[in-house]
Design a protein around this motif. Structure first.
Motif, PDB file in Angstrom:
ATOM      1  N   UNK A 131     -83.073 -78.636   7.756  1.00 37.66           N
ATOM      2  CA  UNK A 131     -82.540 -79.668   8.702  1.00 37.66           C
ATOM      3  C   UNK A 131     -81.050 -79.786   8.607  1.00 37.66           C
ATOM      4  N   UNK A 132     -80.449 -79.809   7.612  1.00 38.63           N
ATOM      5  CA  UNK A 132     -79.041 -79.365   7.325  1.00 38.63           C
ATOM      6  C   UNK A 132     -78.392 -78.300   8.066  1.00 38.63           C
ATOM      7  N   UNK A 133     -79.168 -77.065   8.049  1.00 34.96           N
ATOM      8  CA  UNK A 133     -78.694 -75.964   8.746  1.00 34.96           C
ATOM      9  C   UNK A 133     -78.762 -76.122  10.116  1.00 34.96           C
ATOM     10  N   UNK A 134     -79.749 -76.735  10.633  1.00 34.73           N
ATOM     11  CA  UNK A 134     -79.786 -77.019  11.972  1.00 34.73           C
ATOM     12  C   UNK A 134     -78.613 -77.889  12.609  1.00 34.73           C
ATOM     13  N   UNK A 135     -78.496 -78.911  11.680  1.00 33.18           N
ATOM     14  CA  UNK A 135     -77.423 -79.823  12.180  1.00 33.18           C
ATOM     15  C   UNK A 135     -76.077 -79.310  12.333  1.00 33.18           C
TER      16      UNK A 135
END
Length: 170
Positions: free
Chosen positions: A162-166
């Protein structure tokens, strides 16, 4: 030194003394002329004794004394042996009583131990079901810990994703 050996030594000393006295008396006497009072009393007063007869009677008297002494010593020896045997029997009786009491005490102790052992076995049997339940709970706890670790690892993985996607969308 015990009484029996002391008596034996006293008898031996008395025998040695008597033999020396007899030898001294016989060596001092004239052969065939000395007649003991006992020998004279056997004959009528004033009748002379035949020397061979006197010697024979002296020998018989000496043999009689020795025989009486031997019988007395044998009786003393037998009495002492019987006394020693009696004392041994009393000692054995005392030892048997002490042993009987000791084994009776040991028997009672063994019976108490058997009762205690039976009670402990019953207590162990009662706790055995609880021990099984505790072992089952422990296994379930270990399994839950593995599941929690796996969920924690998966949560981190999703959080990182999720952090990489954001960060790529900004």
């Amino acid at each position: 030194m015990d009484a029996q050996s002391q008596d034996s030594q006293d008898l031996q000393k008395a025998d040695d003394k008597e033999i020396k006295n007899n030898q001294r008396n016989m060596s001092q006497e004239q052969p065939h002329t000395a007649v003991s009072p006992t020998l004279r009393s056997n004959k009528t007063a004033g009748t002379p004794l035949n020397p061979d007869e006197a010697t024979k009677m002296l020998n018989e008297e000496h043999i009689t004394k020795l025989t009486e002494d031997a019988v007395r010593k044998l009786a003393l020896y037998t009495r002492n042996e019987l006394q020693a045997t009696t004392e041994d029997c009393h000692l054995l009786e005392t030892m048997n009583k002490a042993t009987k009491e000791k084994y009776a005490d040991m028997s009672q102790m063994g019976q108490r131990l058997m009762k205690e052992m039976s009670r402990l076995q019953n207590t162990y049997a009662d706790f055995s079901t609880f021990m099984t339940q505790i072992d089952d709970i422990d296994q379930q706890t270990l399994e839950i810990e593995r599941v929690v670790r796996a969920l924690d690892d998966y949560s981190r993985y999703l959080e990182d994703k999720l952090m990489k996607a954001k960060s790529s969308s900004t």
